[in-house]
Design an enzyme around this catalytic site. Structure first.
Site, PDB file in Angstrom:
ATOM      1  N   LYS A 111      45.258  51.814  43.633  1.00  0.00           N
ATOM      2  CA  LYS A 111      44.059  52.304  42.958  1.00  0.00           C
ATOM      3  C   LYS A 111      43.949  53.825  43.007  1.00  0.00           C
ATOM      4  CE  LYS A 111      40.869  48.384  42.984  1.00  0.00           C
ATOM      5  NZ  LYS A 111      39.488  47.951  43.266  1.00  0.00           N
ATOM      6  N   LYS A 192      49.315  41.746  38.398  1.00  0.00           N
ATOM      7  CA  LYS A 192      48.370  40.623  38.484  1.00  0.00           C
ATOM      8  C   LYS A 192      47.319  40.757  37.385  1.00  0.00           C
ATOM      9  CE  LYS A 192      44.645  42.396  41.301  1.00  0.00           C
ATOM     10  NZ  LYS A 192      43.499  42.124  42.103  1.00  0.00           N
ATOM     11  N   LYS A 195      40.483  42.232  36.233  1.00  0.00           N
ATOM     12  CA  LYS A 195      39.328  42.513  35.382  1.00  0.00           C
ATOM     13  C   LYS A 195      39.212  43.993  35.063  1.00  0.00           C
ATOM     14  CE  LYS A 195      36.226  41.073  39.095  1.00  0.00           C
ATOM     15  NZ  LYS A 195      36.149  41.926  40.299  1.00  0.00           N
TER      16      LYS A 195
HETATM   17  P1  AMP Z   1      38.269  40.890  42.786  1.00  0.00           P
HETATM   18  O1  AMP Z   1      38.342  40.685  41.312  1.00  0.00           O
HETATM   19  O2  AMP Z   1      39.235  41.904  43.248  1.00  0.00           O
HETATM   20  O3  AMP Z   1      36.871  41.089  43.287  1.00  0.00           O
HETATM   21  O4  AMP Z   1      38.783  39.519  43.410  1.00  0.00           O
HETATM   22  C1  AMP Z   1      37.955  38.414  43.707  1.00  0.00           C
HETATM   23  C2  AMP Z   1      38.799  37.258  44.172  1.00  0.00           C
HETATM   24  O5  AMP Z   1      39.670  36.795  43.130  1.00  0.00           O
HETATM   25  C3  AMP Z   1      39.711  37.614  45.342  1.00  0.00           C
HETATM   26  O6  AMP Z   1      39.777  36.505  46.217  1.00  0.00           O
HETATM   27  C4  AMP Z   1      41.046  37.841  44.704  1.00  0.00           C
HETATM   28  O7  AMP Z   1      42.118  37.587  45.571  1.00  0.00           O
HETATM   29  C5  AMP Z   1      41.024  36.820  43.574  1.00  0.00           C
HETATM   30  N1  AMP Z   1      41.868  37.258  42.460  1.00  0.00           N
HETATM   31  C6  AMP Z   1      41.703  38.385  41.704  1.00  0.00           C
HETATM   32  N2  AMP Z   1      42.667  38.476  40.761  1.00  0.00           N
HETATM   33  C7  AMP Z   1      43.467  37.390  40.932  1.00  0.00           C
HETATM   34  C8  AMP Z   1      44.648  36.912  40.261  1.00  0.00           C
HETATM   35  N3  AMP Z   1      45.191  37.571  39.236  1.00  0.00           N
HETATM   36  N4  AMP Z   1      45.206  35.742  40.692  1.00  0.00           N
HETATM   37  C9  AMP Z   1      44.658  35.065  41.724  1.00  0.00           C
HETATM   38  N5  AMP Z   1      43.550  35.457  42.387  1.00  0.00           N
HETATM   39  C10 AMP Z   1      42.959  36.602  42.013  1.00  0.00           C
END
Ligand code: AMP
Ligand code: TRP
Length: 328
Positions: A111, A192, A195
């Site tokens: 990041k 990955k 969002k």
């Molecule tokens: P975040 O969007 O970073 O707040 O992630 C929220 C949750 O979603 C966390 O547990 C991440 O590990 C999971 N997560 C985010 N992106 C992915 C992805 N591409 N594949 C699987 N899990 C994800």
């Protein structure tokens, strides 16, 4: 009863990566654990957020928790900023974290790379995440693959506290799905699905309309071959699509391969879109009902009230262990 904690940042629209890697698992865990499913707004501001967008996304994430089936009577659903003990413990644990540990975090490296100015909050964020988890003496943390390193640090910090001040924290375990733990971008299977990716076509949002989902899947990158075969090294894009198919349909990877044996990518992608739509559509319907009713505010209030009680009690004990004079 053992405790579960997990959080999602309200920093954009939730993707099917968030769903498969984390949120979907919340539903099954709520029956057997004392659960806290939190919208971690204090984390989201480690990168700049527009205030109106932050407000909207926060309400959206909380409503999605309910829409996928988290029961607000069983689990505490709340905003991180409504329980100030998170920030307080975050500070205490920052003092137990070394610069070297934070410098090794790959998410920070990703990041911050190429940025001229990087907020200090982004750097210390993993100790706030450790505080989220340890505040409730959590046993189990359902997260996707990308959070493993942060969770490992939380475990180290817990162990360090216990060593220095006497046994207090449980050492939390991760709960990561076997297949859905790392869903990749539709345009580039080496990244990955995220969002925050500027390319909208790289992800499927949980709230995308069915036709948008169909279009995004039909445009998803594939190799120039023909076989619908799971082989992440040689066919990373198609393998990612097969994983998504498998996770949304409940069929095994082998069953998906079998079903499309001898067929081209076209029919496979078409049916994949329908499988995804069939799962997301009912969730979207519930989501819109929840948003319309305004019930989420009361759910968040009750969740925070219950969480605050436990958080206050634990934080008081932590302060005492560290040698702070208790409030008279
Ligand atoms: P975040 O969007 O970073 O707040 O992630 C929220 C949750 O979603 C966390 O547990 C991440 O590990 C999971 N997560 C985010 N992106 C992915 C992805 N591409 N594949 C699987 N899990 C994800
Ligand atoms: N860091 C997590 C992410 O970006 C979100 C998060 C914050 C979290 N605190 C947490 C996840 C505590 C699990 C437990 O996805």
């Amino acid at each position: 009863m053992k405790t579960v904690f997990s959080g999602v940042q309200p920093s954009g629209n939730l993707t099917i990566g968030n769903y498969l890697g984390a949120i979907r698992n919340f539903v099954e865990l709520q029956h057997d654990y004392a659960c806290n499913f939190v919208v971690v707004d204090l984390h989201a501001i480690t990168v700049p957020q527009d205030p109106a967008a932050l407000r909207e996304q926060s309400e959206s994430v909380a409503s999605l928790y309910v829409a996928v089936g988290v029961d607000p009577q069983k689990a505490n659903i709340y905003m991180q900023s409504h329980v100030p003990q998170h920030a307080e413990l975050g500070w205490l644990l920052t003092t137990l974290t070394s610069m070297g540990e934070l410098e090794r975090m790959t998410q920070f490296k990703d990041k911050s790379s190429g940025k001229e100015s990087v907020g200090a909050g982004l750097f210390v964020y993993p100790s706030l995440m450790a505080a989220d988890i340890l505040l409730f003496n959590t046993d189990l943390v359902p997260v996707g693959e990308d959070q493993k390193q942060h969770l490992e640090l939380a475990r180290d910090i817990a162990g360090r506290f216990n060593h220095r001040y006497g046994e207090f924290f449980h050492i939390p375990e991760g709960y990561t799905p076997k297949v859905g733990a790392r869903i990749m971008s539709l345009d580039d299977a080496s990244k990955k699905m995220s969002k925050s990716n500027p390319n909208e076509g790289s992800r499927i949002n949980m709230l995308d309309a069915p036709d948008v989902i169909r279009k995004k899947i039909s445009r998803a990158t594939t190799d120039s071959g023909k076989e619908v075969r799971y082989d992440p090294a040689a066919k990373p894009e198609v393998s990612n699509l097969i994983s998504i198919y498998s996770e949304f349909s409940g069929l095994s990877i082998a069953e998906v391969e079998q079903r499309y044996e001898g067929q081209m990518y076209g029919p496979f992608k078409k049916e994949l879109a329908e499988v995804v739509v069939s799962v997301l559509e009912p969730i979207q319907q519930r989501y819109h009902e929840i948003r319309k009713s305004g019930e989420i505010h009361e759910i968040l209030r009750q969740g925070a009230d219950r969480a605050r009680e436990t958080a206050e009690r634990n934080l008081k004990l932590i302060y005492e262990r560290m040698g702070f004079i208790p409030k008279a």
